[in-house]
Design a protein around this motif. Structure first.
Motif, PDB file in Angstrom:
ATOM      1  N   HIS A   1       0.850  -1.172   0.000  1.00 14.02           N
ATOM      2  CA  HIS A   1       0.000   0.000   0.000  1.00 14.02           C
ATOM      3  C   HIS A   1       0.896   1.236   0.000  1.00 14.02           C
ATOM      4  CE1 HIS A   1      -3.702  -2.160   0.531  1.00 14.02           C
ATOM      5  NE2 HIS A   1      -3.172  -2.871   1.509  1.00 14.02           N
ATOM      6  N   ALA A   2       0.451   2.303  -0.606  1.00 13.16           N
ATOM      7  CA  ALA A   2       1.189   3.561  -0.577  1.00 13.16           C
ATOM      8  C   ALA A   2       0.407   4.532   0.306  1.00 13.16           C
ATOM      9  CB  ALA A   2       1.354   4.093  -1.981  1.00 13.16           C
ATOM     10  N   GLY A   3       0.780   5.787   0.287  1.00 14.26           N
ATOM     11  CA  GLY A   3      -0.003   6.771   1.019  1.00 14.26           C
ATOM     12  C   GLY A   3       0.594   7.228   2.313  1.00 14.26           C
ATOM     13  N   GLY A   4       1.879   6.945   2.532  1.00 14.00           N
ATOM     14  CA  GLY A   4       2.561   7.529   3.677  1.00 14.00           C
ATOM     15  C   GLY A   4       2.596   6.681   4.918  1.00 14.00           C
ATOM     16  N   ARG A   5       1.961   5.512   4.913  1.00 14.65           N
ATOM     17  CA  ARG A   5       2.019   4.667   6.110  1.00 14.65           C
ATOM     18  C   ARG A   5       2.810   3.408   5.775  1.00 14.65           C
ATOM     19  NH1 ARG A   5       0.140   3.493  11.044  1.00 14.65           N
ATOM     20  NH2 ARG A   5      -0.569   1.378  11.520  1.00 14.65           N
ATOM     21  N   THR A   6       3.839   3.131   6.505  1.00 14.36           N
ATOM     22  CA  THR A   6       4.643   1.948   6.233  1.00 14.36           C
ATOM     23  C   THR A   6       3.843   0.695   6.524  1.00 14.36           C
ATOM     24  OG1 THR A   6       5.538   2.089   8.464  1.00 14.36           O
ATOM     25  CG2 THR A   6       6.843   3.058   6.702  1.00 14.36           C
ATOM     26  N   GLY A   7       4.074  -0.320   5.763  1.00 15.60           N
ATOM     27  CA  GLY A   7       3.364  -1.566   5.946  1.00 15.60           C
ATOM     28  C   GLY A   7       4.039  -2.688   5.204  1.00 15.60           C
ATOM     29  N   GLU A   8       3.355  -3.823   5.163  1.00 11.17           N
ATOM     30  CA  GLU A   8       3.929  -5.042   4.622  1.00 11.17           C
ATOM     31  C   GLU A   8       4.265  -4.923   3.148  1.00 11.17           C
ATOM     32  OE1 GLU A   8       1.431  -8.407   5.222  1.00 11.17           O
ATOM     33  OE2 GLU A   8       2.792  -9.818   4.231  1.00 11.17           O
ATOM     34  N   LEU A   9       5.436  -5.443   2.799  1.00 11.78           N
ATOM     35  CA  LEU A   9       5.797  -5.640   1.401  1.00 11.78           C
ATOM     36  C   LEU A   9       5.455  -7.072   1.042  1.00 11.78           C
ATOM     37  CD1 LEU A   9       7.318  -2.945   1.420  1.00 11.78           C
ATOM     38  CD2 LEU A   9       9.192  -4.098   0.239  1.00 11.78           C
ATOM     39  N   PHE A  10       4.788  -7.246  -0.081  1.00 12.99           N
ATOM     40  CA  PHE A  10       4.480  -8.572  -0.607  1.00 12.99           C
ATOM     41  C   PHE A  10       5.457  -8.854  -1.737  1.00 12.99           C
ATOM     42  CE2 PHE A  10       0.410  -9.588   1.430  1.00 12.99           C
ATOM     43  CZ  PHE A  10       0.083  -8.357   1.965  1.00 12.99           C
ATOM     44  N   PHE A  11       6.265  -9.881  -1.565  1.00 15.54           N
ATOM     45  CA  PHE A  11       7.269 -10.216  -2.560  1.00 15.54           C
ATOM     46  C   PHE A  11       6.793 -11.319  -3.487  1.00 15.54           C
ATOM     47  CE2 PHE A  11      11.157  -7.986  -1.464  1.00 15.54           C
ATOM     48  CZ  PHE A  11      10.940  -7.586  -0.157  1.00 15.54           C
ATOM     49  N   GLY A  12       7.237 -11.241  -4.739  1.00 14.31           N
ATOM     50  CA  GLY A  12       7.110 -12.364  -5.641  1.00 14.31           C
ATOM     51  C   GLY A  12       8.212 -13.378  -5.369  1.00 14.31           C
ATOM     52  N   GLU A  13       8.198 -14.459  -6.134  1.00 20.13           N
ATOM     53  CA  GLU A  13       9.201 -15.506  -5.924  1.00 20.13           C
ATOM     54  C   GLU A  13      10.515 -15.207  -6.637  1.00 20.13           C
ATOM     55  OE1 GLU A  13       6.492 -19.245  -4.569  1.00 20.13           O
ATOM     56  OE2 GLU A  13       7.599 -19.437  -6.455  1.00 20.13           O
ATOM     57  N   GLY A  14      10.524 -14.174  -7.446  1.00 23.74           N
ATOM     58  CA  GLY A  14      11.767 -13.735  -8.046  1.00 23.74           C
ATOM     59  C   GLY A  14      12.013 -14.289  -9.439  1.00 23.74           C
ATOM     60  N   SER A  15      12.869 -13.586 -10.151  1.00 26.33           N
ATOM     61  CA  SER A  15      13.377 -14.043 -11.449  1.00 26.33           C
ATOM     62  C   SER A  15      14.882 -14.227 -11.292  1.00 26.33           C
ATOM     63  CB  SER A  15      13.104 -13.003 -12.536  1.00 26.33           C
ATOM     64  OG  SER A  15      11.732 -12.882 -12.802  1.00 26.33           O
ATOM     65  N   ARG A  16      15.326 -15.460 -11.499  1.00 25.31           N
ATOM     66  CA  ARG A  16      16.771 -15.731 -11.348  1.00 25.31           C
ATOM     67  C   ARG A  16      17.455 -15.471 -12.681  1.00 25.31           C
ATOM     68  NH1 ARG A  16      19.690 -17.173  -7.506  1.00 25.31           N
ATOM     69  NH2 ARG A  16      17.962 -17.873  -6.219  1.00 25.31           N
ATOM     70  N   LEU A  17      18.330 -14.483 -12.697  1.00 27.46           N
ATOM     71  CA  LEU A  17      18.990 -14.036 -13.922  1.00 27.46           C
ATOM     72  C   LEU A  17      20.444 -14.488 -13.931  1.00 27.46           C
ATOM     73  CD1 LEU A  17      19.149 -12.237 -16.494  1.00 27.46           C
ATOM     74  CD2 LEU A  17      19.788 -10.359 -14.972  1.00 27.46           C
ATOM     75  N   THR A  18      20.852 -15.080 -15.051  1.00 24.79           N
ATOM     76  CA  THR A  18      22.247 -15.436 -15.269  1.00 24.79           C
ATOM     77  C   THR A  18      22.733 -14.717 -16.523  1.00 24.79           C
ATOM     78  OG1 THR A  18      21.910 -17.631 -14.293  1.00 24.79           O
ATOM     79  CG2 THR A  18      23.904 -17.314 -15.619  1.00 24.79           C
ATOM     80  N   VAL A  19      23.813 -13.962 -16.378  1.00 27.33           N
ATOM     81  CA  VAL A  19      24.396 -13.231 -17.494  1.00 27.33           C
ATOM     82  C   VAL A  19      25.703 -13.910 -17.875  1.00 27.33           C
ATOM     83  CG1 VAL A  19      25.226 -11.014 -18.333  1.00 27.33           C
ATOM     84  CG2 VAL A  19      23.370 -11.095 -16.651  1.00 27.33           C
ATOM     85  N   LEU A  20      25.766 -14.362 -19.110  1.00 27.00           N
ATOM     86  CA  LEU A  20      26.969 -15.088 -19.551  1.00 27.00           C
ATOM     87  C   LEU A  20      27.956 -14.149 -20.225  1.00 27.00           C
ATOM     88  CD1 LEU A  20      25.201 -18.248 -20.976  1.00 27.00           C
ATOM     89  CD2 LEU A  20      26.243 -17.951 -18.717  1.00 27.00           C
TER      90      LEU A  20
END
Lengths: 114, 114
Positions: free
Chosen positions: B95-114
């Motif tokens: 949520h935005a709007g000036g009040r801190t709160g929970e961050l909901f994370f995704g599972e991520g994208s694993r990047l490999t640069v060769l």
């Protein structure tokens, strides 16, 4: 900027014992202190949080304490179970431009031995 | 199941390639984030969007280009990356709007640069 330190980096406990992880922060304006659990191959998930107007918060087997004067906060897990094994991150934040700017600690790898 | 969806889960690219990471959430959150996480390290904030506007850029190199097409979508465009950019890229929302709160994370994208 904010600097969050976290100890220990690794922690092994027997199933049923308690685990304690400690964090310190540097920015006295930080007012929100969440704890995240990250299991292998997943993103971090919030497990408990505390705001600066509260000294302690408990949710079943998990509790967090905050000492604003000393700028430190701790995570307590009682009656640990194997599924508690994960990496735990503390974080500190103050609301900025309507969104969180979380500063994470370096993480604690908790292993619960059955 | 996470409510923040990231694609692709894995990406391998050469240093001359152009690719994009995508993130989607339908929780009505108006703040969205990109974090970079190296192995055994905490997530590091890269960008924050608040109400579809870039509000924080943590001095990220220009080879990373964020985009927020609407309130549900967040992209990270990648171009001319270096092998040291290999990491897990996490998207999060709150949520935005000036009040801190929970961050909901995704599972991520694993990047490999060769």
């Amino acid at each position: 900027g904010e600097n969050v330190e976290q100890h220990p980096s690794t922690l092994s406990v027997q199933e049923g014992d308690s685990a304690v992880i400690k964090c310190t922060y540097s920015d006295s304006a930080s007012n929100y202190f969440p704890w995240y659990k990250q299991e292998l191959g997943k993103g971090p998930q919030l497990i408990i949080d505390i705001r600066s107007n509260v000294g302690e918060k408990k949710d079943q087997r998990i509790a967090v304490t905050l000492n604003k004067t000393a700028k430190h906060f701790s995570l307590h897990i009682t009656e640990t179970q194997p599924e508690d094994s994960a990496v735990y991150f503390c974080a500190a934040s103050r609301s900025q431009t309507g969104a969180n700017n979380l500063f994470f600690g370096t993480g604690t790898r908790l292993t619960v031995i059955p | 199941d996470t409510e923040v969806t990231q694609t692709p889960k894995h990406l391998v690219m050469g240093m001359t390639n152009k690719k994009s990471l995508k993130c989607e959430q339908h929780m009505g959150h108006r703040a969205m984030y990109w974090y970079k996480q190296k192995a055994k390290k905490p997530p590091e904030l890269m960008f924050v969007y608040s109400y579809e506007k870039l509000s924080i850029n943590e001095s990220v190199p220009s080879r990373f280009s964020p985009e927020c097409p609407n309130s549900s979508l967040l992209n990270l465009h990648l171009h001319a990356l270096q092998p040291e950019d290999s990491a897990l890229y996490l998207c999060a929302s709150s949520h935005a709007g000036g009040r801190t709160g929970e961050l909901f994370f995704g599972e991520g994208s694993r990047l490999t640069v060769l």
